[in-house]
Design an enzyme around this catalytic site. Structure first.
Site, PDB file in Angstrom:
ATOM      1  N   GLY A 143     -22.580  -3.480 -33.065  1.00 38.77           N
ATOM      2  CA  GLY A 143     -21.881  -3.666 -34.335  1.00 38.77           C
ATOM      3  C   GLY A 143     -22.506  -2.917 -35.488  1.00 38.77           C
ATOM      4  O   GLY A 143     -22.678  -3.465 -36.578  1.00 38.77           O
ATOM      5  N   HIS A 193     -11.941   6.561 -40.204  1.00 38.65           N
ATOM      6  CA  HIS A 193     -11.685   8.002 -40.131  1.00 38.65           C
ATOM      7  C   HIS A 193     -10.187   8.231 -40.272  1.00 38.65           C
ATOM      8  O   HIS A 193      -9.372   7.365 -39.919  1.00 38.65           O
ATOM      9  CB  HIS A 193     -12.153   8.597 -38.801  1.00 38.65           C
ATOM     10  CG  HIS A 193     -13.631   8.588 -38.611  1.00 38.65           C
ATOM     11  ND1 HIS A 193     -14.244   8.157 -37.456  1.00 38.65           N
ATOM     12  CD2 HIS A 193     -14.628   8.975 -39.435  1.00 38.65           C
ATOM     13  CE1 HIS A 193     -15.550   8.269 -37.572  1.00 38.65           C
ATOM     14  NE2 HIS A 193     -15.813   8.761 -38.768  1.00 38.65           N
ATOM     15  N   GLY A 252     -16.968  -1.070 -41.582  1.00 37.74           N
ATOM     16  CA  GLY A 252     -15.659  -0.442 -41.795  1.00 37.74           C
ATOM     17  C   GLY A 252     -14.903  -0.223 -40.509  1.00 37.74           C
ATOM     18  O   GLY A 252     -13.684  -0.066 -40.517  1.00 37.74           O
ATOM     19  N   CYS A 310     -10.578   9.357 -30.450  1.00 39.13           N
ATOM     20  CA  CYS A 310     -12.004   9.342 -30.789  1.00 39.13           C
ATOM     21  C   CYS A 310     -12.843   9.969 -29.686  1.00 39.13           C
ATOM     22  O   CYS A 310     -13.904  10.546 -29.945  1.00 39.13           O
ATOM     23  CB  CYS A 310     -12.484   7.917 -31.022  1.00 39.13           C
ATOM     24  SG  CYS A 310     -12.026   7.211 -32.615  1.00 39.13           S
ATOM     25  N   ARG A 356     -16.680   8.056 -45.494  1.00 34.13           N
ATOM     26  CA  ARG A 356     -17.655   8.822 -44.713  1.00 34.13           C
ATOM     27  C   ARG A 356     -17.502  10.330 -44.841  1.00 34.13           C
ATOM     28  O   ARG A 356     -18.454  11.070 -44.580  1.00 34.13           O
ATOM     29  CB  ARG A 356     -17.555   8.417 -43.241  1.00 34.13           C
ATOM     30  CG  ARG A 356     -17.771   6.928 -43.019  1.00 34.13           C
ATOM     31  CD  ARG A 356     -17.790   6.619 -41.540  1.00 34.13           C
ATOM     32  NE  ARG A 356     -17.820   5.184 -41.298  1.00 34.13           N
ATOM     33  CZ  ARG A 356     -17.883   4.643 -40.097  1.00 34.13           C
ATOM     34  NH1 ARG A 356     -17.932   5.418 -39.033  1.00 34.13           N
ATOM     35  NH2 ARG A 356     -17.901   3.341 -39.947  1.00 34.13           N
ATOM     36  N   ASN A 397     -16.148  13.235 -33.397  1.00 37.40           N
ATOM     37  CA  ASN A 397     -17.115  13.355 -34.489  1.00 37.40           C
ATOM     38  C   ASN A 397     -18.194  14.381 -34.213  1.00 37.40           C
ATOM     39  O   ASN A 397     -19.143  14.507 -34.988  1.00 37.40           O
ATOM     40  CB  ASN A 397     -17.783  12.003 -34.763  1.00 37.40           C
ATOM     41  CG  ASN A 397     -16.798  10.911 -35.086  1.00 37.40           C
ATOM     42  OD1 ASN A 397     -16.754   9.902 -34.405  1.00 37.40           O
ATOM     43  ND2 ASN A 397     -15.977  11.109 -36.103  1.00 37.40           N
ATOM     44  N   GLU A 436     -18.024  13.996 -40.906  1.00 43.57           N
ATOM     45  CA  GLU A 436     -17.836  13.272 -39.643  1.00 43.57           C
ATOM     46  C   GLU A 436     -16.922  14.018 -38.686  1.00 43.57           C
ATOM     47  O   GLU A 436     -16.334  13.427 -37.780  1.00 43.57           O
ATOM     48  CB  GLU A 436     -17.332  11.857 -39.935  1.00 43.57           C
ATOM     49  CG  GLU A 436     -18.230  11.110 -40.908  1.00 43.57           C
ATOM     50  CD  GLU A 436     -18.871   9.851 -40.341  1.00 43.57           C
ATOM     51  OE1 GLU A 436     -18.299   9.241 -39.447  1.00 43.57           O
ATOM     52  OE2 GLU A 436     -19.970   9.487 -40.836  1.00 43.57           O
TER      53      GLU A 436
END
Length: 417
Positions: A19, A229, A23, A346, A193, A100, A161
């Protein structure tokens, strides 16, 4: 011949639910639960096999050294002596989120005719800030051909990112395109970010045409709702931009700019009245892979959670039935990665390039994926609980598993990177 290649991050043996990402609602909600690294990695391989079966080109990026002992030494400690928060940050498997890893501008967009990749600094969060040296080492191996130029990261404090905040639209992959960099503005409940200064620096480094380069602010509402993102609320491919109504701070201005620069652009906006931000983010509707199949069909590869969210699936079925730009839906199971805060998009970095120019160690076919899967079955931990992070036996298993994979694919030079 240029084509789009998806480079998926192989989910590493240290995959756990610490964790660490404020966000990212899924990651923080599941903090402390027992993770399943072996199942997670195998789910990722199944996604890659499914992409291959659709006729897509597939590459891989490899897990990073975990725990990151070099990073801990730079902080004056070791894994055994580090306080719990540093131990968790050093053990994170977050490099699995290949979106990323870098920002990519294909050769048709760059002034020098080369494909440019800028390694993301991931400076905002400690557990991600130490990824870039190993990411850079892998990118320099995979893209060593003169067709590419690999850049080091933009210096902090300008947070970057990577491709998760970058979109490209073009008539087809090997045509000159328009590039959209999405940034956040600080001051909300969660960190913004992606910094505009970082995005502008990358556009300059890549030699992009200012007339075909756009900078759009992500809406504060989206960030507050958990869109850490841009790729959680918008995705682009070919002529199609697929976005939530609340993805951008000023969508009308952005859409007008895009239509001026690329008249054939097709903007598919999902109304908030049909799919709430909360449903879009929980289902990872937009954190899907939007791809063009060899048949020319624009296809959306979504996680099972999208099909299980009534508002999302109803909208998707109506769009396809109505002959919208997205013509086909594919559903995959990536529940373990979803539980750690990332969906299909992702897990992959998109690179438009000639596959012949890429180091073959980073390209895969079904046979190679089967061999990697068998190794994962033998070496990856079945489960990791929070208290296991202190166990020397787990550390030995994680380090040995990664070394075995690097030896199998022939990248032993990365073992001590």
């Amino acid at each position: 011949m240029l084509r789009e290649i998806n480079f998926d991050g192989i989910i590493g043996p240290s995959h756990n639910f610490a964790g660490l990402s404020p966000g990212n609602l899924a990651a923080t909600r599941n903090q402390g639960l027992v993770s399943r690294p072996r199942a997670a990695a195998l789910q990722g391989l199944a996604k890659m096999r499914a992409n291959l079966s659709l006729g897509l080109a597939q590459g891989i990026l490899l897990p990073h050294a975990r725990p990151n002992r070099r990073w801990l030494r730079s902080l004056g400690t070791s894994y055994q002596l580090a306080p719990p928060h540093l131990r968790a940050q050093a053990f994170s498997a977050s490099a699995m989120w290949a979106a990323n890893a870098a920002t990519v501008s294909p050769s048709p967009d760059a002034a020098d005719g080369r494909c440019h990749l800028t390694t993301a600094n991931l400076a905002t969060l400690p557990h991600r800030s130490h990824e870039w040296p190993e990411t850079l080492a892998q990118l320099r191996l995979a893209f060593a051909h003169d067709a590419f130029r690999v850049h080091g990261p933009v210096p902090p404090p300008f947070g970057d990112e990577g491709a998760a905040n970058h979109m490209r639209l073009a008539a087809h992959h090997d045509a000159p395109g328009i590039e959209v960099f999405v940034f956040g503005v600080a001051g909300g409940a969660f960190p913004a970010r992606q910094h505009r200064d970082a995005s502008e620096a990358i556009a300059r480094l890549h030699g992009l045409d200012p007339a075909r380069t756009f900078f759009a602010q992500q809406s504060p509402e989206a960030i507050a709702a958990g869109a850490f993102h841009n790729d959680v609320v918008a995705v682009a491919n070919g002529r199609v931009l697929f976005a939530h109504e609340q993805a951008f701070a000023d969508p009308n201005a952005l859409y007008a700019d895009l239509r001026d620069a690329l008249p054939e652009v097709e903007i598919v906006e999902v109304p908030a009245s049909r799919v709430s931000l909360e449903d879009a983010i929980a289902s990872y509707l937009f954190n899907a892979q939007l791809v063009t199949l060899p048949t020319g069909e624009t296809t959306l590869i979504v996680p099972q959670e999208a099909r299980e969210t009534p508002s999302v699936w109803r909208w998707l079925e109506e769009h396809v039935a109505g002959n919208g730009p997205i013509r086909r839906l594919e559903v995959i199971d990536v529940r373990e990665s979803m539980s750690n805060g990332g969906g299909p998009a992702c897990l992959r970095l998109r690179v438009v390039a000639d596959p012949a120019t890429i180091d073959p160690r980073f390209m895969v076919d079904a046979e190679k994926l089967n061999a990697i899967g068998a190794l994962i079955e033998r070496h990856w931990p079945e489960a990791i609980a929070a208290e296991d992070l202190q166990a020397p036996a787990l550390i030995d298993q994680v380090e040995g598993a990664r070394a075995a994979l690097l030896e199998m694919v022939g990248c032993v030079e990365l073992i001590n990177s």
